[in-house]
Design a protein around this motif. Structure first.
Motif, PDB file in Angstrom:
ATOM      1  N   TYR A  33       0.846  -1.194   0.000  1.00  0.00           N
ATOM      2  CA  TYR A  33       0.000   0.000   0.000  1.00  0.00           C
ATOM      3  C   TYR A  33       0.881   1.243   0.000  1.00  0.00           C
ATOM      4  CZ  TYR A  33      -4.153  -2.710   1.392  1.00  0.00           C
ATOM      5  OH  TYR A  33      -5.201  -3.584   1.443  1.00  0.00           O
ATOM      6  N   ALA A  34       0.408   2.296  -0.632  1.00  0.00           N
ATOM      7  CA  ALA A  34       1.123   3.574  -0.624  1.00  0.00           C
ATOM      8  C   ALA A  34       0.951   4.213   0.752  1.00  0.00           C
ATOM      9  CB  ALA A  34       0.573   4.498  -1.704  1.00  0.00           C
ATOM     10  N   ALA A  35       2.031   4.774   1.276  1.00  0.00           N
ATOM     11  CA  ALA A  35       1.989   5.401   2.604  1.00  0.00           C
ATOM     12  C   ALA A  35       0.892   6.474   2.672  1.00  0.00           C
ATOM     13  CB  ALA A  35       3.344   5.995   2.953  1.00  0.00           C
ATOM     14  N   GLU A  36       0.744   7.247   1.598  1.00  0.00           N
ATOM     15  CA  GLU A  36      -0.284   8.302   1.582  1.00  0.00           C
ATOM     16  C   GLU A  36      -1.682   7.714   1.782  1.00  0.00           C
ATOM     17  OE1 GLU A  36      -2.065  11.006  -1.894  1.00  0.00           O
ATOM     18  OE2 GLU A  36       0.046  11.445  -1.462  1.00  0.00           O
ATOM     19  N   ASP A  37      -1.954   6.583   1.155  1.00  0.00           N
ATOM     20  CA  ASP A  37      -3.258   5.931   1.303  1.00  0.00           C
ATOM     21  C   ASP A  37      -3.447   5.383   2.715  1.00  0.00           C
ATOM     22  OD1 ASP A  37      -3.831   6.497  -1.345  1.00  0.00           O
ATOM     23  OD2 ASP A  37      -3.177   4.529  -2.064  1.00  0.00           O
ATOM     24  N   ILE A  38      -2.372   4.872   3.277  1.00  0.00           N
ATOM     25  CA  ILE A  38      -2.452   4.343   4.643  1.00  0.00           C
ATOM     26  C   ILE A  38      -2.769   5.481   5.615  1.00  0.00           C
ATOM     27  CG2 ILE A  38      -1.237   3.123   6.494  1.00  0.00           C
ATOM     28  CD1 ILE A  38       0.540   1.865   4.271  1.00  0.00           C
ATOM     29  N   PHE A  39      -2.101   6.615   5.454  1.00  0.00           N
ATOM     30  CA  PHE A  39      -2.357   7.754   6.348  1.00  0.00           C
ATOM     31  C   PHE A  39      -3.788   8.272   6.189  1.00  0.00           C
ATOM     32  CE2 PHE A  39       2.357   8.238   6.601  1.00  0.00           C
ATOM     33  CZ  PHE A  39       2.439   8.028   7.959  1.00  0.00           C
ATOM     34  N   THR A  40      -4.310   8.249   4.975  1.00  0.00           N
ATOM     35  CA  THR A  40      -5.707   8.648   4.773  1.00  0.00           C
ATOM     36  C   THR A  40      -6.620   7.768   5.608  1.00  0.00           C
ATOM     37  OG1 THR A  40      -5.267   9.481   2.558  1.00  0.00           O
ATOM     38  CG2 THR A  40      -7.556   8.907   3.069  1.00  0.00           C
ATOM     39  N   SER A  41      -6.380   6.477   5.592  1.00  0.00           N
ATOM     40  CA  SER A  41      -7.178   5.536   6.375  1.00  0.00           C
ATOM     41  C   SER A  41      -6.970   5.737   7.879  1.00  0.00           C
ATOM     42  CB  SER A  41      -6.813   4.106   5.985  1.00  0.00           C
ATOM     43  OG  SER A  41      -7.473   3.180   6.788  1.00  0.00           O
ATOM     44  N   LEU A  42      -5.728   5.867   8.292  1.00  0.00           N
ATOM     45  CA  LEU A  42      -5.422   6.041   9.716  1.00  0.00           C
ATOM     46  C   LEU A  42      -6.021   7.325  10.265  1.00  0.00           C
ATOM     47  CD1 LEU A  42      -1.686   4.867   9.908  1.00  0.00           C
ATOM     48  CD2 LEU A  42      -3.751   3.606  10.574  1.00  0.00           C
ATOM     49  N   ASN A  43      -5.968   8.393   9.479  1.00  0.00           N
ATOM     50  CA  ASN A  43      -6.518   9.659   9.953  1.00  0.00           C
ATOM     51  C   ASN A  43      -8.036   9.625  10.062  1.00  0.00           C
ATOM     52  OD1 ASN A  43      -4.195  11.201  10.508  1.00  0.00           O
ATOM     53  ND2 ASN A  43      -3.840  11.443   8.323  1.00  0.00           N
ATOM     54  N   ALA A  44      -8.663   8.679   9.379  1.00  0.00           N
ATOM     55  CA  ALA A  44     -10.114   8.524   9.480  1.00  0.00           C
ATOM     56  C   ALA A  44     -10.508   7.600  10.624  1.00  0.00           C
ATOM     57  CB  ALA A  44     -10.674   7.981   8.171  1.00  0.00           C
ATOM     58  N   LYS A  45      -9.637   6.628  10.971  1.00  0.00           N
ATOM     59  CA  LYS A  45     -10.062   5.589  11.904  1.00  0.00           C
ATOM     60  C   LYS A  45      -9.162   5.343  13.113  1.00  0.00           C
ATOM     61  CE  LYS A  45     -12.441   3.165   8.231  1.00  0.00           C
ATOM     62  NZ  LYS A  45     -12.554   1.969   7.445  1.00  0.00           N
ATOM     63  N   SER A  46      -7.985   5.884  13.121  1.00  0.00           N
ATOM     64  CA  SER A  46      -7.063   5.633  14.222  1.00  0.00           C
ATOM     65  C   SER A  46      -7.553   6.271  15.517  1.00  0.00           C
ATOM     66  CB  SER A  46      -5.680   6.192  13.873  1.00  0.00           C
ATOM     67  OG  SER A  46      -4.810   6.112  14.979  1.00  0.00           O
ATOM     68  N   ARG A  47      -7.120   5.715  16.629  1.00  0.00           N
ATOM     69  CA  ARG A  47      -7.504   6.270  17.927  1.00  0.00           C
ATOM     70  C   ARG A  47      -6.618   7.436  18.343  1.00  0.00           C
ATOM     71  NH1 ARG A  47      -8.135   0.592  21.089  1.00  0.00           N
ATOM     72  NH2 ARG A  47      -6.177   0.236  20.045  1.00  0.00           N
ATOM     73  N   ASP A  48      -5.370   7.441  17.897  1.00  0.00           N
ATOM     74  CA  ASP A  48      -4.427   8.470  18.336  1.00  0.00           C
ATOM     75  C   ASP A  48      -4.863   9.886  17.981  1.00  0.00           C
ATOM     76  OD1 ASP A  48      -2.606   6.963  19.694  1.00  0.00           O
ATOM     77  OD2 ASP A  48      -1.141   6.858  18.069  1.00  0.00           O
ATOM     78  N   ASN A  49      -5.500  10.045  16.826  1.00  0.00           N
ATOM     79  CA  ASN A  49      -5.834  11.410  16.423  1.00  0.00           C
ATOM     80  C   ASN A  49      -6.931  12.027  17.290  1.00  0.00           C
ATOM     81  OD1 ASN A  49      -7.803   9.818  15.247  1.00  0.00           O
ATOM     82  ND2 ASN A  49      -7.176  10.269  13.160  1.00  0.00           N
ATOM     83  N   ALA A  50      -7.561  11.230  18.149  1.00  0.00           N
ATOM     84  CA  ALA A  50      -8.543  11.763  19.092  1.00  0.00           C
ATOM     85  C   ALA A  50      -8.033  11.710  20.534  1.00  0.00           C
ATOM     86  CB  ALA A  50      -9.849  10.979  18.982  1.00  0.00           C
ATOM     87  N   ARG A  51      -6.805  11.295  20.723  1.00  0.00           N
ATOM     88  CA  ARG A  51      -6.235  11.148  22.068  1.00  0.00           C
ATOM     89  C   ARG A  51      -5.222  12.240  22.391  1.00  0.00           C
ATOM     90  NH1 ARG A  51      -4.918   4.668  22.093  1.00  0.00           N
ATOM     91  NH2 ARG A  51      -6.979   3.973  22.737  1.00  0.00           N
ATOM     92  N   THR A  52      -5.372  13.363  21.784  1.00  0.00           N
ATOM     93  CA  THR A  52      -4.421  14.439  22.001  1.00  0.00           C
ATOM     94  C   THR A  52      -4.685  15.133  23.336  1.00  0.00           C
ATOM     95  OG1 THR A  52      -5.859  15.978  20.818  1.00  0.00           O
ATOM     96  CG2 THR A  52      -4.149  14.857  19.524  1.00  0.00           C
ATOM     97  N   PRO A  53      -3.703  15.876  23.837  1.00  0.00           N
ATOM     98  CA  PRO A  53      -3.905  16.593  25.100  1.00  0.00           C
ATOM     99  C   PRO A  53      -5.072  17.571  25.025  1.00  0.00           C
ATOM    100  CG  PRO A  53      -1.584  16.562  24.521  1.00  0.00           C
ATOM    101  CD  PRO A  53      -2.334  16.026  23.332  1.00  0.00           C
ATOM    102  N   MET A  54      -5.726  17.755  26.154  1.00  0.00           N
ATOM    103  CA  MET A  54      -6.815  18.720  26.240  1.00  0.00           C
ATOM    104  C   MET A  54      -6.273  20.097  25.904  1.00  0.00           C
ATOM    105  SD  MET A  54      -9.952  19.137  26.829  1.00  0.00           S
ATOM    106  CE  MET A  54     -11.036  20.516  27.058  1.00  0.00           C
ATOM    107  N   GLN A  55      -6.994  20.800  25.050  1.00  0.00           N
ATOM    108  CA  GLN A  55      -6.566  22.112  24.583  1.00  0.00           C
ATOM    109  C   GLN A  55      -7.158  23.193  25.492  1.00  0.00           C
ATOM    110  OE1 GLN A  55      -6.514  20.182  20.166  1.00  0.00           O
ATOM    111  NE2 GLN A  55      -7.540  22.128  20.330  1.00  0.00           N
TER     112      GLN A  55
END
Length: 187
Positions: A33-55
């Motif tokens: 898989y192309a890294a760009e396509d993987i990041f598109t998927s991860l940014n839609a479904k990964s847990r880390d992108n919603a686990r950031t510090p409270m702003q």
């Protein structure tokens, strides 16, 4: 959610901490898989992108810590943070408070019947709640485009709206992008 924090977009796997995210990235890379396509998927479904510090505010690390957080704050923390939300009377934070109050103060929101309207409409989510002698119409344009509303109801009172306007005859009105409102209608 209460201040409108958004998911953090990652562009390099070193920005991820979730082991499932890291493993999936590596597995898909090995499968070609192309890294760009993987990041598109991860940014839609990964847990880390919603686990950031409270702003909390616009200071370093979003005011979360003086140290180094386990994962960086979202880059939009200078604009989206608690301090900004508390300073703006029409912020998502205060809208949440209004919605909670509406639920507590109106039995219709808890005990009322639910009737879905316009189930085939591609961008408008609309429904009625009715309880005893009261009926509300709740409408949301889930699109970034203006949308024509085709409902024969006549609003008698605006309960809440994200646009500063009153509603009357609803048939044929043009909804602004993401316009959402609740109105009382004749029962």
């Amino acid at each position: 959610e209460e201040i409108g924090m958004t998911n953090r977009i990652i562009t390099d796997i070193s920005e991820a901490r979730d082991i499932e995210t890291i493993n999936l990235f590596n597995e898909r890379l090995e499968k070609g898989y192309a890294a760009e396509d993987i990041f598109t998927s991860l940014n839609a479904k990964s847990r880390d992108n919603a686990r950031t510090p409270m702003q909390w505010d616009a200071s370093e690390n979003a005011g979360f810590t003086n140290g180094e957080p386990w994962i960086p704050a979202n880059v939009n923390y200078p604009e989206i943070n608690v301090a900004e939300a508390l300073a703006e009377q029409d912020s998502i934070f205060y809208t949440y408070q209004k919605l909670i109050a509406l639920r507590k103060e109106n039995p219709l929101m808890v005990y009322g019947t639910f009737t879905l309207l316009l189930p085939e409409h591609p961008t408008v989510f609309a429904y009625e709640r009715a309880y005893e002698d009261e009926k509300w119409l709740i409408v949301g344009n889930m699109s970034e485009h203006e949308t024509r509303l085709e409902l024969s109801e006549i609003a008698t009172e605006t309960v809440i709206s994200n646009y500063d306007k009153e509603y009357g005859q609803l048939d044929g009105i043009i909804l602004a992008p993401y316009e959402t409102f609740a109105v009382k209608v004749a029962h």
